[in-house]
Design a protein around this motif. Structure first.
Motif, mmCIF file in Angstrom:
data_model
loop_
_atom_site.group_PDB
_atom_site.id
_atom_site.type_symbol
_atom_site.label_atom_id
_atom_site.label_comp_id
_atom_site.label_asym_id
_atom_site.label_seq_id
_atom_site.Cartn_x
_atom_site.Cartn_y
_atom_site.Cartn_z
ATOM 1 N N THR A 244 31.148 34.088 35.365
ATOM 2 C CA THR A 244 32.053 34.599 34.203
ATOM 3 C C THR A 244 31.047 34.262 32.597
ATOM 4 O O THR A 244 31.123 32.896 33.110
ATOM 5 C CB THR A 244 33.353 34.231 34.578
ATOM 6 O OG1 THR A 244 33.324 32.890 34.459
ATOM 7 C CG2 THR A 244 33.526 34.592 36.074
ATOM 8 N N TYR B 83 33.297 32.745 29.604
ATOM 9 C CA TYR B 83 34.419 33.318 29.150
ATOM 10 C C TYR B 83 34.399 32.933 27.266
ATOM 11 O O TYR B 83 34.744 34.106 26.602
ATOM 12 C CB TYR B 83 35.612 31.900 29.043
ATOM 13 C CG TYR B 83 37.015 32.704 28.670
ATOM 14 C CD1 TYR B 83 37.745 32.944 28.599
ATOM 15 C CD2 TYR B 83 37.156 31.503 27.667
ATOM 16 C CE1 TYR B 83 39.325 33.102 28.484
ATOM 17 C CE2 TYR B 83 38.919 31.117 27.079
ATOM 18 C CZ TYR B 83 39.519 32.010 27.259
ATOM 19 O OH TYR B 83 40.758 31.995 27.239
ATOM 20 N N GLU C 90 35.113 38.101 29.133
ATOM 21 C CA GLU C 90 36.560 37.919 28.743
ATOM 22 C C GLU C 90 36.182 38.436 26.718
ATOM 23 O O GLU C 90 36.201 37.223 26.530
ATOM 24 C CB GLU C 90 37.179 36.617 28.661
ATOM 25 C CG GLU C 90 38.414 36.717 28.338
ATOM 26 C CD GLU C 90 39.398 37.733 28.857
ATOM 27 O OE1 GLU C 90 40.200 38.631 28.789
ATOM 28 O OE2 GLU C 90 39.443 37.919 30.471
ATOM 29 N N GLY D 268 36.958 42.482 33.506
ATOM 30 C CA GLY D 268 38.609 41.949 33.537
ATOM 31 C C GLY D 268 39.571 42.807 34.023
ATOM 32 O O GLY D 268 39.411 44.080 33.731
ATOM 33 N N LYS E 37 42.982 37.200 31.371
ATOM 34 C CA LYS E 37 42.416 36.647 30.965
ATOM 35 C C LYS E 37 41.624 36.278 31.882
ATOM 36 O O LYS E 37 42.405 35.182 33.145
ATOM 37 C CB LYS E 37 42.382 35.769 30.002
ATOM 38 C CG LYS E 37 42.859 36.349 28.496
ATOM 39 C CD LYS E 37 42.905 35.232 26.922
ATOM 40 C CE LYS E 37 43.229 35.747 26.054
ATOM 41 N NZ LYS E 37 43.620 34.449 24.997
ATOM 42 N N THR E 38 40.370 36.430 32.275
ATOM 43 C CA THR E 38 39.425 35.687 33.165
ATOM 44 C C THR E 38 38.906 34.853 32.409
ATOM 45 O O THR E 38 38.380 34.438 31.572
ATOM 46 C CB THR E 38 37.854 36.181 33.753
ATOM 47 O OG1 THR E 38 38.674 37.749 33.978
ATOM 48 C CG2 THR E 38 37.479 35.884 35.287
ATOM 49 N N ARG F 202 46.872 34.237 34.424
ATOM 50 C CA ARG F 202 45.387 34.219 34.019
ATOM 51 C C ARG F 202 44.274 34.147 35.831
ATOM 52 O O ARG F 202 45.151 33.505 36.603
ATOM 53 C CB ARG F 202 44.735 33.055 33.341
ATOM 54 C CG ARG F 202 44.854 33.183 31.692
ATOM 55 C CD ARG F 202 44.113 31.868 31.237
ATOM 56 N NE ARG F 202 44.549 31.940 29.614
ATOM 57 C CZ ARG F 202 43.980 30.901 28.426
ATOM 58 N NH1 ARG F 202 43.080 30.213 28.759
ATOM 59 N NH2 ARG F 202 44.214 31.823 27.560
#
Length: 688
Positions: free
Chosen positions: A373, A375, A402, A429, A434-435, A622
């Motif tokens: 992931t 962000y 994200e 995502g 939200k991831t 999230r």
């Protein structure tokens, strides 16, 4: 009649108290002088984001006529008034501190001067700089019947200019224009030194433009020039359900952000009434006006300090992050992690180990897949480059990017496109979520079977912030964690039935419930007369139900110690409700960012790392995770780290029932500064 105190502290008022603690670091003369200037910059940047997001939302509610109180007892209108009052007071203190810092800098031969105080040689240099560099990029924008008021960009610096054709003619019409101070140029302009003088002198760019403003208005006479700055609503409104292409929708919203509703107007003190009234009328600013006695937008101080040569005696001693010793023992990171879990504490230990792990995975012929992931990513991300190399080498690379990471949307869009170009599978995502989880999974073929290697972190995969924030990272090949990691990515990237997590707690499905179970277990132990203890470290605590759960545990006799850097809506010290709860906040050299939870569990201690703060958005809106630390030695390291924080009596402040914070240290106490103690890795990690 005395008004009954609320059980909760308002989130936004708590945030202002947090930013005031940052300001206190700028005021603290025990801090190196240039570091104090940095804290002033951080106060400005923090306030910008607060105004453009939180205050903007309250303004929208107020304008819509909403009168419902929140769970802390405030209506939007009442909260607005309180915020503006406190923010105005804080800004006044901020600029008083700025003047104090400037005076102290002058004693160290660093001077931000007015142009009138320069000698002739220096004035000539400034004139040359203006005409050769600045003048070509300036655009004066007049406002009259044929030219409507131009678009004023959010958080950009402008000059409001009043002019006449003939200043001697009293009946002459007053004209209005604005000039943008170009952000592409540095805000501070160095000027040549004086003979036999060691001073480093600078002037501000807006002062340079003001000095030569007449060159922009040939045939007119400027008689009032004052800086101003507008903050707009920066919250994106994205209809994900109706967006066929999320990336395209976010790009469209980013363009619309330029036209967000005005929220705050900052003007230089002493601005001419005609100019001020014109701005207020055109920008529709009612009661969020800040008259500033000093340069607008002190966020420039961060770059100024970082670019200032020399003066190391006015800075913190440079920290060289140590490369984790566990990985120094072998060139094969997989072998190390296969034999034992590895814990890293940033910024004291280097984030390079994460970059190296991904790079080794990219070139290892036995690695089949990499999933992670992203962000918030740095501008020159080695991780992104390594992922691209892995995809080019034919590995299955999946990256959950994200796109909605606030104020990093454009950068993340650029990285997403670069990764797609390299052959990575890029996923944006799930709709509406939200991831925010920080996880990396590598699948490797070993002796005819597959083994999963996992990195879980409390902070973003960002090598820049890893030198500025305190965060924890865990490398493990534990099969239970590996199985949960695979299931998590399957849920995010594909279709998957609800999974029964073996180790993780995952938001929004069950992280909150898992935390409830852990808290309730301590409460039950306390009621049975057994020792019960919770320590939780996070950035923010604002979810009402979670606070109530902690109140229940406290009332049952659970000892609760919270280390909450920023917003805390829990009010400690309420008789029969929260008198077993202690809350401290640490604001120091590094941004305290780690999320770590400890539960005594009747002696069978458990420690968890998490990406989530205890806020509604993290628990319900999230994709977040909480991950146990199984290795007993690593658990003990983390407990030691938490106790370091709890023993801090230099930079720790304790939250009082009033909602205000007080320094922990008494004069008789021996100073103990947790961040400086943590800098000695052997102290907390047990290295020889």
């Amino acid at each position: 009649m005395t008004k009954q105190i609320s059980q909760y502290v308002n989130r936004d008022l708590s945030w202002i108290e947090f930013n005031r603690r940052v300001l206190e670091e700028a005021q603290d003369e025990r801090n190196p002088l240039l570091e104090r200037a940095k804290f002033l910059s951080i106060v400005s940047s923090n306030l910008d984001e607060f105004m453009s997001v939180r205050v903007a939302g309250i303004q929208d509610q107020k304008r819509a006529g909403l009168t419902k109180t929140d769970f802390t007892g405030y209506t939007p209108a009442g909260l607005w008034k309180r915020i503006i009052k406190r923010a105005t007071s804080m800004v006044s203190d901020q600029y008083s501190t700025f003047r104090d810092v400037v005076r102290s800098l002058e004693k160290e031969n660093v001077v931000i001067n007015k142009i009138k105080d320069l000698n002739e040689t220096q004035k000539k240099a400034v004139s040359d700089y203006f005409h050769e560099i600045v003048y070509p990029v300036l655009t004066p924008m007049a406002v009259d019947r044929s030219r409507p008021f131009p678009l004023v960009h959010t958080k950009e610096l402008y000059l409001a200019v009043l002019l006449k054709r003939d200043l001697k003619a009293e009946e002459e019409e007053t004209l209005f224009a604005i000039v943008q101070v170009p952000s592409i140029l540095t805000r501070y302009v160095p000027v040549p030194g004086r003979l036999n003088n060691k001073k480093q002198e600078f002037v501000l760019l807006e002062d340079v433009i003001e000095q030569f403003i007449d060159t922009l208005f040939n045939g007119y006479a400027p008689f009032s020039v004052h800086p101003f700055r507008l903050t707009r609503n920066a919250d994106l409104t994205i209809n994900e359900e109706g967006a066929e292409d999320l990336l395209e929708q976010i790009e469209k919203e980013l363009r619309r952000r330029r036209w967000g509703n005005p929220v705050r107007l900052e003007v230089a003190k002493g601005m001419h009434p005609i100019a001020l009234e014109t701005l207020r009328e055109e920008l529709e600013i009612e009661d969020n006006l800040f008259e500033i006695n000093g340069p607008l937008d002190l966020s420039f101080l961060l770059r100024f300090v970082n670019s200032l040569p020399g003066h190391d005696n006015l800075r913190y001693e440079k920290l060289e992050p140590a490369y984790p010793r566990e990985f120094d023992e072998s060139d094969d990171m997989f072998e190390v992690i296969r034999n034992r879990d590895v814990l890293m504490y940033h910024p004291y230990e280097s984030f390079e180990a994460v970059n190296d792990f991904v790079l080794q995975s990219a070139y290892d012929p036995e690695v089949l897949a990499i999933k992670m992931t992203l962000y918030r990513v740095s501008g020159q991300s080695a991780l992104v480059q390594a992922l691209a190399k892995a995809a080019e080498a034919g590995k299955q690379v999946t990256v959950v990017v994200e796109l909605r990471a606030r104020f990093d949307e454009e950068r993340n869009i650029a990285w997403a496109r670069q990764l797609e170009k390299a052959g990575c599978h890029v996923v944006y995502g799930l709709v509406g979520l939200k991831t925010h989880a920080k996880i990396l999974l590598v699948v490797r073929r070993e002796q005819g079977t597959l083994r999963r290697y996992v990195h879980v972190g409390t902070g973003n995969y960002n090598d820049n912030t890893a030198t500025l924030y305190t965060d924890i990272g865990l490398f493990t090949s534990h099969p239970t964690i590996g199985g949960d990691a695979s299931a998590l990515f399957n849920e995010v990237t594909g279709y998957s039935s609800p999974y029964e997590w073996k180790a993780f707690g995952v938001a929004p499905t069950d992280l909150k419930d898992k935390l409830y179970r852990l808290i309730d277990r301590e409460r039950i132990n306390a009621k049975a007369g057994r020792k019960a203890h919770i320590i939780a470290k996070m950035n923010s605590l604002s979810n009402q139900e979670m606070i109530d759960k902690l109140y229940e545990a406290s009332a049952a006799g659970v000892k609760i110690e919270l280390i909450v850097r920023g917003v805390c809506c829990l009010r400690p010290g309420l008789a029969g409700r929260s008198d077993n709860i202690k809350v401290i906040s640490i604001v120091d050299r590094y941004l305290e960012h780690a999320r770590v939870m400890y539960f005594h569990n009747n002696g069978e201690e458990e420690v968890y790392l998490s990406s989530a703060d205890w806020m509604t958005r993290n628990l319900l809106k999230r994709i977040e995770l909480i991950c146990p630390v199984f290795d007993p030695d690593l658990r003990n390291m983390l407990i030691k780290m938490l106790k370091l924080n709890l023993n801090d009596n230099v930079k720790a402040r304790e939250l009082k029932p009033s909602g205000l914070y007080e320094h922990v240290r008494k004069e008789s106490d021996k100073p103990f500064r947790s961040q400086f103690e943590a800098g000695h890795i052997p102290y907390w990690k047990g290295h020889v």
